[in-house]
Structure formats: structure tokens, C-alpha cells
Design a protein around this motif. Sequence first.
Motif, PDB file in Angstrom:
ATOM      1  N   GLN A   1      25.890  34.320  55.939  1.00  0.00           N
ATOM      2  CA  GLN A   1      25.205  33.798  57.204  1.00  0.00           C
ATOM      3  C   GLN A   1      26.422  33.912  58.261  1.00  0.00           C
ATOM      4  N   LEU A   2      27.607  33.876  57.873  1.00  0.00           N
ATOM      5  CA  LEU A   2      28.593  33.946  58.661  1.00  0.00           C
ATOM      6  C   LEU A   2      28.856  35.286  59.214  1.00  0.00           C
ATOM      7  N   LEU A   3      28.516  36.302  58.123  1.00  0.00           N
ATOM      8  CA  LEU A   3      28.719  37.582  58.538  1.00  0.00           C
ATOM      9  C   LEU A   3      27.694  38.143  59.678  1.00  0.00           C
TER      10      LEU A   3
ATOM     11  N   LEU B   1      33.116  45.244  63.033  1.00  0.00           N
ATOM     12  CA  LEU B   1      32.279  44.009  62.297  1.00  0.00           C
ATOM     13  C   LEU B   1      33.469  43.751  61.235  1.00  0.00           C
ATOM     14  N   LEU B   2      33.591  44.755  60.276  1.00  0.00           N
ATOM     15  CA  LEU B   2      34.824  44.471  59.262  1.00  0.00           C
ATOM     16  C   LEU B   2      36.039  43.613  59.685  1.00  0.00           C
ATOM     17  N   LEU B   3      36.401  44.523  60.830  1.00  0.00           N
ATOM     18  CA  LEU B   3      37.581  43.868  61.357  1.00  0.00           C
ATOM     19  C   LEU B   3      37.749  42.397  61.673  1.00  0.00           C
ATOM     20  N   ASN B   4      36.504  42.222  62.225  1.00  0.00           N
ATOM     21  CA  ASN B   4      36.084  40.618  62.488  1.00  0.00           C
ATOM     22  C   ASN B   4      35.911  39.871  61.236  1.00  0.00           C
ATOM     23  N   ALA B   5      35.145  40.215  60.299  1.00  0.00           N
ATOM     24  CA  ALA B   5      35.022  39.726  59.107  1.00  0.00           C
ATOM     25  C   ALA B   5      36.532  39.482  58.308  1.00  0.00           C
TER      26      ALA B   5
ATOM     27  N   CYS C   1      38.343  35.842  57.498  1.00  0.00           N
ATOM     28  CA  CYS C   1      39.149  35.604  56.105  1.00  0.00           C
ATOM     29  C   CYS C   1      37.564  35.675  54.997  1.00  0.00           C
ATOM     30  N   LEU C   2      36.779  36.677  55.515  1.00  0.00           N
ATOM     31  CA  LEU C   2      35.892  37.071  54.674  1.00  0.00           C
ATOM     32  C   LEU C   2      36.010  38.207  54.027  1.00  0.00           C
ATOM     33  N   VAL C   3      37.006  39.208  54.343  1.00  0.00           N
ATOM     34  CA  VAL C   3      37.238  40.180  53.859  1.00  0.00           C
ATOM     35  C   VAL C   3      38.617  40.699  53.879  1.00  0.00           C
TER      36      VAL C   3
END
Length: 192
Positions: A138-140, A165-169, A173-175
Motif C-alpha cells: 500500500q505504501l508503494l 518510482l523505484l528510486l522513491n521506494a 526503505c522499501l527497496v
Amino acid sequence: MPRWAENMGRASHLTPPDDYSDVYPDKAEPTPVYLLIRDFHNPSKSGDEKQWIIYWEVYNDSDYAGSGNGTRWCRVMHLSPQTRSRPDATGASGSESESEQETYLYTYWGAVTVPLEERRQDISFDIGMTPWSLRDRQLLEGLAEMTPVQMPGGGYTCNDWIRSLLLNATAACLVKDEIRKWLLWIADPKRE
């Protein structure tokens, strides 16, 4: 200077895609999240000509004995290119080919649940290497809603939105950064 699309490119004259999230809601249990690259094994296409999709499975008909036809229902996030004919695009037959159209707008419709079938030329990579909790997914989705969509031109493609989006993730601290870099290198080694 980049030009940003208003309302994530959701122009009033466009019809949003079907969304089956009311029928197939996201699962509460941890689930792997993937980066799907369409036409990965097609060497004639550069990384920017291949469609990138972030997705996770929410339901699979084949998991239930005697039901369905093996359809995979997935939450997907990607930009949809909107095209229109170039003024001189119609030939003698009055028809136009895909190459005779121009992309005039990228649209992010939000995360939607749709049937997803991988093709022979596709490949998926696990993002994060471990299942994601519902909260993290949900955060993603929330990060995707905050990742602006740029107007086409100047070399910007819909895959640049996935990169952002991957940079934001990663910032959230998601990725892990090394996984993000590895995914981007695998997806488009000539660019990364």
C-alpha cells in the motif's frame, strides 16, 4: 525543463482501464512484488521500447481445484501511453500503422487489478527478494500516486517513471539501493 502531466495524465476524454479490485482484493498475507519486462528476450528492442510493469498476484484461479482456467489476477502499476495519428499518418488505404502514431501523453491510472498473462518474450524479477507486507504494498501504491508523470519528449519514456518510482521506494526503505540498481541494469544494461 520537464513538462509534467496534470492529474497524472488522466485527461477527462480518456477512459480508465477496467479494475477488478472489488472482485479480487489485495491479499493480507506477504506477497512477492515483481518488475515485469515485456519483450525482454527481443534483442531488436532497446530497454525503452520494452514495457515495464510493477505487479503482484492477488488471486490465481489454478490455486483452487476445479475452478477457473488458471487466470492470474494481479495488481499492476505502469504508465499507459496514449497515442494519436500524425497528421500525415494515413496512407492510400486510409489505415495507419503503430509506427505512424505518436505518443502524446502518458497516463498513470493508479494501481489496478487485472488479469496478467506473461508472454514467452517476458521476464519477471522479484523486487526486494522477499515477500512484501500488505502495508508495504500500500505504501508503494501511495508512492506511485506521488511520482509525477512527465509529458513525452526529450527522451522521457514510461519506463523512466518506473525508474523514479523505484528510486522513491528506495528512499522510503522499501527497496535496497543495490537491488534497485541491479534491476535497472538487468532491465536496460545499455542505459544503466
